[in-house]
Scaffold this active site. Structure first.
Site: not given
Length: 159
Positions: A56, A58, A86, A89
């Site tokens: 992801h 992040e 999410c 993260c």
């Protein structure tokens, strides 16, 4: 946040869910203009490219920022991301000790920061970053909606 939106656009161009993240060093002078910020990391989603569910925006940006400051503690950083983090993260943000998280659009189905799981403000955690939400929300929402509309062949659910 505009730099994070550019990263989100790069993700969309690559067929990835358009989320972008930028981490900057928190300026010593709180009155310093945004242009004075030192960028530590910038990233976009790469789960499809890397075949990695943890890729992801992040997560990649946190890894880059930690390398840039040569420490896993990012206590003098600000994380900007186009979509609410999410749970994975959000957990990484807590572990990295990032003091401020700024995001554009909430994720009412999977949001780990505040919408669903509220990880960033959980009272049992020893680190709880400040959260600013809704920054450039319309632009952040639009890039996601266009991406998923195109994925569905132009059909919009509920219409």
């Amino acid at each position: 946040m505009r730099l994070a939106l550019r990263e989100a656009a790069r993700a969309a161009e690559a067929g990835e869910v358009p989320a972008g993240c930028v981490i900057v060093a928190r300026p010593a002078d709180p009155l310093a203009p945004p242009a004075a910020a030192h960028i530590l990391a910038r990233a976009h989603n790469q789960t499809e490219l890397l075949k990695d569910p943890t890729a992801h925006a992040e997560m990649i940006a946190i890894t880059q920022a930690a390398a840039a400051v040569r420490d896993w503690r990012l206590t003098d950083a600000i994380l900007y991301v186009t979509k609410e983090p999410c749970p994975m993260c959000a957990g990484a943000i807590v572990l990295a000790r990032i003091p401020l998280v700024v995001f554009g659009v909430p994720d009412p189905k999977r949001g780990g920061a505040v919408s669903v799981f509220n990880i960033l403000a959980h009272p049992n955690l020893n680190h709880r970053p400040a959260i600013v939400s809704g920054v450039l929300e319309a632009e952040c929402r639009e890039i996601l909606q266009v991406f998923f509309r195109e994925r569905r062949g132009g059909n919009v659910i509920g219409q």
